[in-house]
Design a protein around this motif. Structure first.
Motif, PDB file in Angstrom:
ATOM      1  N   SER A 163       0.850  -1.187   0.000  1.00  0.00           N
ATOM      2  CA  SER A 163       0.000   0.000   0.000  1.00  0.00           C
ATOM      3  C   SER A 163       0.886   1.238   0.000  1.00  0.00           C
ATOM      4  CB  SER A 163      -0.909   0.024   1.229  1.00  0.00           C
ATOM      5  OG  SER A 163      -1.525   1.299   1.368  1.00  0.00           O
ATOM      6  N   PRO A 164       0.624   2.208  -0.878  1.00  0.00           N
ATOM      7  CA  PRO A 164       1.447   3.423  -0.898  1.00  0.00           C
ATOM      8  C   PRO A 164       1.265   4.277   0.352  1.00  0.00           C
ATOM      9  CG  PRO A 164      -0.436   3.670  -2.354  1.00  0.00           C
ATOM     10  CD  PRO A 164      -0.425   2.237  -1.915  1.00  0.00           C
ATOM     11  N   TYR A 165       0.235   3.978   1.136  1.00  0.00           N
ATOM     12  CA  TYR A 165      -0.051   4.782   2.329  1.00  0.00           C
ATOM     13  C   TYR A 165       0.503   4.154   3.609  1.00  0.00           C
ATOM     14  CZ  TYR A 165      -3.339   6.455  -1.154  1.00  0.00           C
ATOM     15  OH  TYR A 165      -3.893   6.928  -2.313  1.00  0.00           O
ATOM     16  N   ALA A 166       1.148   2.999   3.489  1.00  0.00           N
ATOM     17  CA  ALA A 166       1.696   2.334   4.671  1.00  0.00           C
ATOM     18  C   ALA A 166       2.831   3.163   5.265  1.00  0.00           C
ATOM     19  CB  ALA A 166       2.190   0.943   4.293  1.00  0.00           C
ATOM     20  N   THR A 167       2.956   3.127   6.561  1.00  0.00           N
ATOM     21  CA  THR A 167       4.031   3.871   7.228  1.00  0.00           C
ATOM     22  C   THR A 167       5.331   3.071   7.254  1.00  0.00           C
ATOM     23  OG1 THR A 167       3.251   3.019   9.361  1.00  0.00           O
ATOM     24  CG2 THR A 167       2.426   5.172   8.664  1.00  0.00           C
ATOM     25  N   LYS A 169       8.203   1.094   5.482  1.00  0.00           N
ATOM     26  CA  LYS A 169       8.805   1.055   4.149  1.00  0.00           C
ATOM     27  C   LYS A 169       9.453  -0.306   3.892  1.00  0.00           C
ATOM     28  CE  LYS A 169       7.843   5.443   3.880  1.00  0.00           C
ATOM     29  NZ  LYS A 169       6.666   5.910   3.107  1.00  0.00           N
ATOM     30  N   LEU A 170       9.489  -0.689   2.633  1.00  0.00           N
ATOM     31  CA  LEU A 170      10.104  -1.961   2.255  1.00  0.00           C
ATOM     32  C   LEU A 170      11.545  -2.048   2.735  1.00  0.00           C
ATOM     33  CD1 LEU A 170      10.164  -4.651   0.686  1.00  0.00           C
ATOM     34  CD2 LEU A 170      10.707  -3.333  -1.374  1.00  0.00           C
ATOM     35  N   LYS A 171      12.274  -0.942   2.644  1.00  0.00           N
ATOM     36  CA  LYS A 171      13.689  -0.948   3.024  1.00  0.00           C
ATOM     37  C   LYS A 171      13.897  -1.229   4.509  1.00  0.00           C
ATOM     38  CE  LYS A 171      13.921   4.095   3.704  1.00  0.00           C
ATOM     39  NZ  LYS A 171      14.226   4.049   5.139  1.00  0.00           N
ATOM     40  N   ASP A 172      12.844  -1.052   5.299  1.00  0.00           N
ATOM     41  CA  ASP A 172      12.955  -1.269   6.740  1.00  0.00           C
ATOM     42  C   ASP A 172      12.488  -2.656   7.171  1.00  0.00           C
ATOM     43  OD1 ASP A 172      13.869   1.375   7.117  1.00  0.00           O
ATOM     44  OD2 ASP A 172      11.799   2.112   7.043  1.00  0.00           O
ATOM     45  N   VAL A 173      12.084  -3.469   6.195  1.00  0.00           N
ATOM     46  CA  VAL A 173      11.569  -4.804   6.500  1.00  0.00           C
ATOM     47  C   VAL A 173      12.632  -5.851   6.194  1.00  0.00           C
ATOM     48  CG1 VAL A 173       9.838  -6.536   5.899  1.00  0.00           C
ATOM     49  CG2 VAL A 173       9.195  -4.125   6.022  1.00  0.00           C
ATOM     50  N   LYS A 174      12.839  -6.758   7.117  1.00  0.00           N
ATOM     51  CA  LYS A 174      13.795  -7.840   6.896  1.00  0.00           C
ATOM     52  C   LYS A 174      13.062  -9.031   6.295  1.00  0.00           C
ATOM     53  CE  LYS A 174      17.400 -10.607   9.106  1.00  0.00           C
ATOM     54  NZ  LYS A 174      18.125 -10.909  10.372  1.00  0.00           N
ATOM     55  N   ILE A 175      13.482  -9.426   5.100  1.00  0.00           N
ATOM     56  CA  ILE A 175      12.851 -10.542   4.399  1.00  0.00           C
ATOM     57  C   ILE A 175      13.871 -11.662   4.229  1.00  0.00           C
ATOM     58  CG2 ILE A 175      11.816 -11.303   2.225  1.00  0.00           C
ATOM     59  CD1 ILE A 175      10.684  -8.506   1.883  1.00  0.00           C
ATOM     60  N   GLY A 203      -2.531 -11.691   9.361  1.00  0.00           N
ATOM     61  CA  GLY A 203      -1.097 -11.718   9.619  1.00  0.00           C
ATOM     62  C   GLY A 203      -0.245 -11.044   8.563  1.00  0.00           C
ATOM     63  N   PHE A 204      -0.876 -10.320   7.636  1.00  0.00           N
ATOM     64  CA  PHE A 204      -0.117  -9.592   6.622  1.00  0.00           C
ATOM     65  C   PHE A 204       0.348  -8.253   7.199  1.00  0.00           C
ATOM     66  CE2 PHE A 204      -2.274 -12.652   4.070  1.00  0.00           C
ATOM     67  CZ  PHE A 204      -1.579 -12.773   2.878  1.00  0.00           C
ATOM     68  N   GLU A 205       1.594  -7.905   6.920  1.00  0.00           N
ATOM     69  CA  GLU A 205       2.131  -6.615   7.341  1.00  0.00           C
ATOM     70  C   GLU A 205       1.996  -5.626   6.189  1.00  0.00           C
ATOM     71  OE1 GLU A 205       6.275  -4.541   9.008  1.00  0.00           O
ATOM     72  OE2 GLU A 205       6.180  -6.711   8.646  1.00  0.00           O
ATOM     73  N   GLU A 206       1.456  -4.460   6.466  1.00  0.00           N
ATOM     74  CA  GLU A 206       1.258  -3.443   5.436  1.00  0.00           C
ATOM     75  C   GLU A 206       2.569  -2.693   5.206  1.00  0.00           C
ATOM     76  OE1 GLU A 206      -1.742   0.348   4.499  1.00  0.00           O
ATOM     77  OE2 GLU A 206      -1.641  -0.541   6.504  1.00  0.00           O
ATOM     78  N   ILE A 207       3.046  -2.700   3.956  1.00  0.00           N
ATOM     79  CA  ILE A 207       4.300  -2.028   3.641  1.00  0.00           C
ATOM     80  C   ILE A 207       4.147  -1.190   2.374  1.00  0.00           C
ATOM     81  CG2 ILE A 207       5.736  -3.806   4.719  1.00  0.00           C
ATOM     82  CD1 ILE A 207       6.380  -4.822   1.881  1.00  0.00           C
ATOM     83  N   SER A 208       5.031  -0.216   2.240  1.00  0.00           N
ATOM     84  CA  SER A 208       5.047   0.645   1.062  1.00  0.00           C
ATOM     85  C   SER A 208       6.344   0.426   0.292  1.00  0.00           C
ATOM     86  CB  SER A 208       4.947   2.112   1.481  1.00  0.00           C
ATOM     87  OG  SER A 208       5.231   2.972   0.390  1.00  0.00           O
ATOM     88  N   ILE A 209       6.236   0.371  -1.046  1.00  0.00           N
ATOM     89  CA  ILE A 209       7.443   0.264  -1.868  1.00  0.00           C
ATOM     90  C   ILE A 209       7.761   1.602  -2.531  1.00  0.00           C
ATOM     91  CG2 ILE A 209       7.217  -2.203  -2.276  1.00  0.00           C
ATOM     92  CD1 ILE A 209       5.990  -1.583  -4.985  1.00  0.00           C
ATOM     93  N   GLY A 210       7.023   2.646  -2.144  1.00  0.00           N
ATOM     94  CA  GLY A 210       7.277   3.976  -2.685  1.00  0.00           C
ATOM     95  C   GLY A 210       6.025   4.830  -2.610  1.00  0.00           C
ATOM     96  N   PRO A 211       6.171   6.136  -2.761  1.00  0.00           N
ATOM     97  CA  PRO A 211       5.035   7.045  -2.621  1.00  0.00           C
ATOM     98  C   PRO A 211       4.097   7.067  -3.827  1.00  0.00           C
ATOM     99  CG  PRO A 211       7.000   8.278  -3.196  1.00  0.00           C
ATOM    100  CD  PRO A 211       7.444   6.857  -2.980  1.00  0.00           C
ATOM    101  N   SER A 212       4.549   6.556  -4.967  1.00  0.00           N
ATOM    102  CA  SER A 212       3.745   6.627  -6.188  1.00  0.00           C
ATOM    103  C   SER A 212       2.564   5.659  -6.150  1.00  0.00           C
ATOM    104  CB  SER A 212       4.603   6.299  -7.413  1.00  0.00           C
ATOM    105  OG  SER A 212       5.668   7.206  -7.548  1.00  0.00           O
ATOM    106  N   ILE A 213       1.484   6.044  -6.828  1.00  0.00           N
ATOM    107  CA  ILE A 213       0.375   5.126  -7.062  1.00  0.00           C
ATOM    108  C   ILE A 213       0.744   4.332  -8.309  1.00  0.00           C
ATOM    109  CG2 ILE A 213      -2.096   4.892  -7.468  1.00  0.00           C
ATOM    110  CD1 ILE A 213      -1.433   6.175  -4.801  1.00  0.00           C
ATOM    111  N   MET A 214       1.203   3.118  -8.131  1.00  0.00           N
ATOM    112  CA  MET A 214       1.730   2.332  -9.242  1.00  0.00           C
ATOM    113  C   MET A 214       0.657   1.498  -9.925  1.00  0.00           C
ATOM    114  SD  MET A 214       5.346   0.865  -7.792  1.00  0.00           S
ATOM    115  CE  MET A 214       6.564   1.944  -7.034  1.00  0.00           C
ATOM    116  N   ARG A 215       0.899   1.202 -11.184  1.00  0.00           N
ATOM    117  CA  ARG A 215       0.087   0.213 -11.873  1.00  0.00           C
ATOM    118  C   ARG A 215       0.361  -1.155 -11.252  1.00  0.00           C
ATOM    119  NH1 ARG A 215      -2.023   1.829 -16.837  1.00  0.00           N
ATOM    120  NH2 ARG A 215      -1.256   3.836 -17.623  1.00  0.00           N
ATOM    121  N   VAL A 216      -0.587  -2.068 -11.428  1.00  0.00           N
ATOM    122  CA  VAL A 216      -0.446  -3.397 -10.828  1.00  0.00           C
ATOM    123  C   VAL A 216       0.838  -4.072 -11.295  1.00  0.00           C
ATOM    124  CG1 VAL A 216      -1.480  -5.698 -10.662  1.00  0.00           C
ATOM    125  CG2 VAL A 216      -2.937  -3.666 -10.604  1.00  0.00           C
TER     126      VAL A 216
END
Length: 234
Positions: A163-167, A169-175, A203-216
């Motif tokens: 979600s672009p509105y998630a607080t 960020k992908l860079k802060d998530v350890k995968i 159990g899904f964590e809401e994350i953002s991969i950037g501020p843009s509204i991206m195409r699917v």
């Protein structure tokens, strides 16, 4: 094609007769001749080097070299049904980037007709084009299509909803790329708050991969591009 896709049932005595379509591409585009070596992918088995051993009546026969292990990660894309041209891109390009399973369902803001598109009849063709393009993945992706999201409880699965509105960020998530991973990607009109909350309750964590509204397709490729940085080429 970067790697020629070969099914196990095509192989007899370490040789395989390629399909008419594959042969036509190799003869007319690649312009192969007897003795040429090419990359090969044996679906569900691994990667190999194939050698053109015979060309007869427009059909190419190849000899299979030693099969080695390719890359495979358990990455499931849970995608809200979108327009057929979008799904076509998602199936092909995401398969080339390591997606192992696609779960397509009707989100609240998805058009119901999207699930009846003929693009799903081309899933095998499109996903195998992606695997061929990659030249490193070797397992055929699978497809599940439902009108409602059907959750399958699985222990140890890392779950994220984009979600672009998630607080967060992908860079802060350890995968951990070695563990099963599920990524939920919304429709062209986005997730509703109800859907985001339902996924979070699963159990899904809401994350953002950037501020843009991206195409699917862009969001799918962007998140897989990040995951590709975590993959080690064998």
């Amino acid at each position: 094609m970067n790697s020629v896709i070969i099914r196990k049932e095509q192989i007899h005595d370490s040789k395989a007769v390629l399909t008419q379509e594959q042969s036509k591409h190799l003869l007319e585009i690649v312009k192969v001749k007897v003795g040429d070596e090419l990359k090969g992918t044996i679906l569900e088995e691994g990667l190999t080097t194939i050698t053109v051993s015979n060309i007869s009546d427009g059909i190419v026969e190849v000899e299979i070299g030693q099969v080695r292990k390719g890359l495979h990660f358990l990455i499931e894309l849970i995608i809200a049904a979108s327009r057929p041209p979008t799904m076509k891109k998602v199936f092909e390009h995401c398969s080339a980037m390591g997606a192992s399973h696609f779960h397509i369902f009707k989100a609240i803001l998805s058009d119901k007709s999207y699930l009846t598109s003929k693009v799903y009849e081309r899933f095998q063709e499109l996903s195998e084009l992606g695997v061929s393009q990659s030249a490193v993945f070797y397992k055929a992706p699978t497809l599940k299509k439902t009108y409602q999201y059907e959750d399958i409880e699985a222990k140890g699965v890392q779950r994220f909803i984009l979600s672009p509105y998630a607080t967060t960020k992908l860079k802060d998530v350890k995968i951990d790329i070695e563990r099963p991973l599920q990524l939920a990607i919304g429709p062209e009109r986005g997730w509703t708050n109800q859907e985001i909350n339902e996924f979070k309750n699963l159990g899904f964590e809401e994350i953002s991969i950037g501020p843009s509204i991206m195409r699917v397709e862009n969001a799918s490729i962007a998140i897989l591009g990040h995951l590709n940085q975590l993959m080690d080429r064998k």
